[in-house]
Design a protein around this motif. Structure first.
Motif, PDB file in Angstrom:
ATOM      1  N   ASP A   5      27.877 -15.880 -14.071  1.00 11.31           N
ATOM      2  CA  ASP A   5      28.092 -15.675 -12.635  1.00 11.31           C
ATOM      3  C   ASP A   5      29.568 -15.566 -12.268  1.00 11.31           C
ATOM      4  N   VAL A   6      30.345 -14.885 -13.113  1.00 16.20           N
ATOM      5  CA  VAL A   6      31.739 -14.603 -12.776  1.00 16.20           C
ATOM      6  C   VAL A   6      31.735 -13.498 -11.721  1.00 16.20           C
ATOM      7  N   GLN A   7      32.233 -13.803 -10.536  1.00 17.93           N
ATOM      8  CA  GLN A   7      32.116 -12.914  -9.395  1.00 17.93           C
ATOM      9  C   GLN A   7      33.237 -11.875  -9.339  1.00 17.93           C
ATOM     10  N   ASN A   8      32.855 -10.642  -9.049  1.00 19.20           N
ATOM     11  CA  ASN A   8      33.797  -9.549  -8.763  1.00 19.20           C
ATOM     12  C   ASN A   8      34.911  -9.403  -9.803  1.00 19.20           C
ATOM     13  N   PRO A   9      34.566  -9.321 -11.076  1.00 23.29           N
ATOM     14  CA  PRO A   9      35.617  -9.197 -12.094  1.00 23.29           C
ATOM     15  C   PRO A   9      36.138  -7.770 -12.220  1.00 23.29           C
ATOM     16  N   PHE A  10      37.366  -7.640 -12.690  1.00 25.92           N
ATOM     17  CA  PHE A  10      37.871  -6.350 -13.156  1.00 25.92           C
ATOM     18  C   PHE A  10      37.783  -6.405 -14.674  1.00 25.92           C
ATOM     19  N   LEU A  11      36.876  -5.639 -15.245  1.00 24.03           N
ATOM     20  CA  LEU A  11      36.579  -5.733 -16.667  1.00 24.03           C
ATOM     21  C   LEU A  11      37.585  -4.958 -17.510  1.00 24.03           C
ATOM     22  N   GLN A  12      37.967  -5.548 -18.621  1.00 21.65           N
ATOM     23  CA  GLN A  12      38.770  -4.839 -19.618  1.00 21.65           C
ATOM     24  C   GLN A  12      38.158  -5.081 -20.991  1.00 21.65           C
ATOM     25  N   PHE A  13      38.138  -4.020 -21.803  1.00 21.94           N
ATOM     26  CA  PHE A  13      37.527  -4.070 -23.133  1.00 21.94           C
ATOM     27  C   PHE A  13      38.534  -3.633 -24.184  1.00 21.94           C
ATOM     28  N   ASP A  14      38.438  -4.239 -25.346  1.00 20.44           N
ATOM     29  CA  ASP A  14      39.298  -3.839 -26.457  1.00 20.44           C
ATOM     30  C   ASP A  14      38.701  -4.393 -27.742  1.00 20.44           C
ATOM     31  N   GLU A  15      39.292  -4.018 -28.850  1.00 16.26           N
ATOM     32  CA  GLU A  15      38.868  -4.554 -30.135  1.00 16.26           C
ATOM     33  C   GLU A  15      40.080  -4.617 -31.052  1.00 16.26           C
ATOM     34  N   LEU A  16      40.071  -5.590 -31.924  1.00 16.33           N
ATOM     35  CA  LEU A  16      41.106  -5.695 -32.942  1.00 16.33           C
ATOM     36  C   LEU A  16      40.403  -5.865 -34.281  1.00 16.33           C
ATOM     37  N   TYR A  17      41.152  -5.760 -35.346  1.00 17.36           N
ATOM     38  CA  TYR A  17      40.517  -5.939 -36.645  1.00 17.36           C
ATOM     39  C   TYR A  17      41.277  -6.943 -37.485  1.00 17.36           C
ATOM     40  N   THR A  18      40.550  -7.526 -38.411  1.00 17.11           N
ATOM     41  CA  THR A  18      41.123  -8.453 -39.371  1.00 17.11           C
ATOM     42  C   THR A  18      40.364  -8.255 -40.683  1.00 17.11           C
ATOM     43  N   PHE A  19      40.595  -9.140 -41.615  1.00 10.01           N
ATOM     44  CA  PHE A  19      39.929  -9.022 -42.913  1.00 10.01           C
ATOM     45  C   PHE A  19      39.296 -10.349 -43.291  1.00 10.01           C
ATOM     46  N   ILE A  20      38.337 -10.294 -44.169  1.00 12.23           N
ATOM     47  CA  ILE A  20      37.819 -11.504 -44.805  1.00 12.23           C
ATOM     48  C   ILE A  20      37.929 -11.307 -46.310  1.00 12.23           C
ATOM     49  N   VAL A  21      38.040 -12.413 -47.030  1.00 12.30           N
ATOM     50  CA  VAL A  21      38.175 -12.418 -48.486  1.00 12.30           C
ATOM     51  C   VAL A  21      39.376 -11.565 -48.917  1.00 12.30           C
ATOM     52  N   CYS A  22      40.541 -11.920 -48.353  1.00 14.30           N
ATOM     53  CA  CYS A  22      41.810 -11.322 -48.786  1.00 14.30           C
ATOM     54  C   CYS A  22      41.786  -9.800 -48.787  1.00 14.30           C
ATOM     55  N   ARG A  23      41.572  -9.221 -47.620  1.00 15.47           N
ATOM     56  CA  ARG A  23      41.596  -7.779 -47.408  1.00 15.47           C
ATOM     57  C   ARG A  23      40.475  -7.026 -48.116  1.00 15.47           C
ATOM     58  N   ALA A  24      39.469  -7.728 -48.593  1.00 17.23           N
ATOM     59  CA  ALA A  24      38.362  -7.049 -49.270  1.00 17.23           C
ATOM     60  C   ALA A  24      37.453  -6.340 -48.272  1.00 17.23           C
ATOM     61  N   PHE A  25      37.266  -6.942 -47.078  1.00 16.03           N
ATOM     62  CA  PHE A  25      36.374  -6.372 -46.083  1.00 16.03           C
ATOM     63  C   PHE A  25      37.051  -6.406 -44.712  1.00 16.03           C
ATOM     64  N   ARG A  26      36.978  -5.283 -44.007  1.00 15.64           N
ATOM     65  CA  ARG A  26      37.528  -5.222 -42.652  1.00 15.64           C
ATOM     66  C   ARG A  26      36.470  -5.680 -41.655  1.00 15.64           C
ATOM     67  N   ILE A  27      36.886  -6.511 -40.707  1.00 11.27           N
ATOM     68  CA  ILE A  27      36.006  -7.012 -39.660  1.00 11.27           C
ATOM     69  C   ILE A  27      36.612  -6.668 -38.303  1.00 11.27           C
ATOM     70  N   TYR A  28      35.782  -6.118 -37.409  1.00  8.73           N
ATOM     71  CA  TYR A  28      36.229  -5.817 -36.056  1.00  8.73           C
ATOM     72  C   TYR A  28      35.860  -6.964 -35.113  1.00  8.73           C
ATOM     73  N   VAL A  29      36.806  -7.338 -34.279  1.00 11.90           N
ATOM     74  CA  VAL A  29      36.584  -8.374 -33.272  1.00 11.90           C
ATOM     75  C   VAL A  29      36.614  -7.690 -31.909  1.00 11.90           C
ATOM     76  N   TRP A  30      35.453  -7.627 -31.245  1.00  7.82           N
ATOM     77  CA  TRP A  30      35.340  -7.033 -29.922  1.00  7.82           C
ATOM     78  C   TRP A  30      35.618  -8.092 -28.867  1.00  7.82           C
ATOM     79  N   THR A  31      36.400  -7.746 -27.868  1.00  5.93           N
ATOM     80  CA  THR A  31      36.679  -8.689 -26.785  1.00  5.93           C
ATOM     81  C   THR A  31      36.476  -8.004 -25.436  1.00  5.93           C
ATOM     82  N   ALA A  32      36.045  -8.799 -24.471  1.00  4.82           N
ATOM     83  CA  ALA A  32      35.909  -8.329 -23.091  1.00  4.82           C
ATOM     84  C   ALA A  32      36.324  -9.468 -22.180  1.00  4.82           C
ATOM     85  N   MET A  33      36.999  -9.141 -21.077  1.00 11.10           N
ATOM     86  CA  MET A  33      37.493 -10.198 -20.194  1.00 11.10           C
ATOM     87  C   MET A  33      37.558  -9.711 -18.751  1.00 11.10           C
ATOM     88  N   ASP A  34      37.713 -10.673 -17.853  1.00 13.71           N
ATOM     89  CA  ASP A  34      38.002 -10.398 -16.451  1.00 13.71           C
ATOM     90  C   ASP A  34      39.510 -10.500 -16.277  1.00 13.71           C
TER      91      ASP A  34
END
Length: 211
Positions: A5-34
């Motif tokens: 119930d966050v009222q009247n937000p201005f939404l912003q979306f983005d994503e960043l990436y990192t790795f697991i197991v010492c750069r063996a696998f790329r993982i995307y981290v999706w974020t959204a905020m007001d």
């Protein structure tokens, strides 16, 4: 459970990436905020940036906000499609940044809905978020993540060894960021600014919360 119930937000979306197991696998981290209250609405991890993964993010956003007043994001096509499907009346535009050799060389403002870029910028100005189309709040959140969480640093040997561990860490930090960390610009926590919590809470209170 409490982030809703966050009222009247201005939404912003983005994503960043990192790795697991010492750069063996790329993982995307999706974020959204007001961007108004700085409330971090959604965190989601995936191994690909697909429409299905973006739908998961938008479904979570839809369950936590009421009457968005505007939105902006980077140039990912999935954002444009889902915004028009889920929030067709919300003024929304994309900002596309081009980099060469890790340097910003151009910025393009893109209209992707019936609302013009000027209409989105009018909302941004009215909310005190600047005078031009931007994704500053979500980019600042991503920078905060990289500062606080060593496993997200661009050049690091501290990558998570398991995707589940990374996800758990991100969820815990999301709670800390929203409910415990006082924002200098707000002079309170994002959760209090968004009206989903009466007062800032301590990390001890978070860890003692019955689930």
């Amino acid at each position: 459970r409490r982030l809703k119930d966050v009222q009247n937000p201005f939404l912003q979306f983005d994503e960043l990436y990192t790795f697991i197991v010492c750069r063996a696998f790329r993982i995307y981290v999706w974020t959204a905020m007001d961007a108004v209250t700085k409330t971090w609405l959604v965190v989601h991890i995936s191994i690909e940036r697909t429409t299905d993964e973006a739908k998961t993010v938008f479904k979570a956003v839809g369950s936590r906000v009421v009457k968005p007043v505007g939105a902006s994001s980077d140039g990912l096509q999935e954002y444009a499609s889902l915004m028009q499907a889920r929030f067709p009346e919300v003024p929304y535009a994309q900002i596309i940044k081009t980099y060469e050799n890790h340097r910003l060389v151009s910025v393009e403002k893109k209209q992707v809905s019936k609302h013009t870029v000027a209409e989105v910028e009018f909302v941004i100005t009215k909310l005190g978020l600047g005078s031009e189309l931007n994704t500053s709040a979500i980019e600042r959140l991503n920078a905060t993540l990289r500062c606080f969480l060593a496993c997200l640093n661009r050049k690091s040997l501290k990558f998570s060894k398991h995707a589940g561990h990374l996800e758990a860490l991100l969820y815990l930090f999301q709670v800390y960021y929203n409910f415990c960390l006082v924002q200098r610009g707000l002079r309170t926590t994002p959760a209090v600014a968004a009206g989903v919590c009466r007062r800032p809470v301590s990390l001890r209170e978070v860890l003692m919360e019955r689930v």
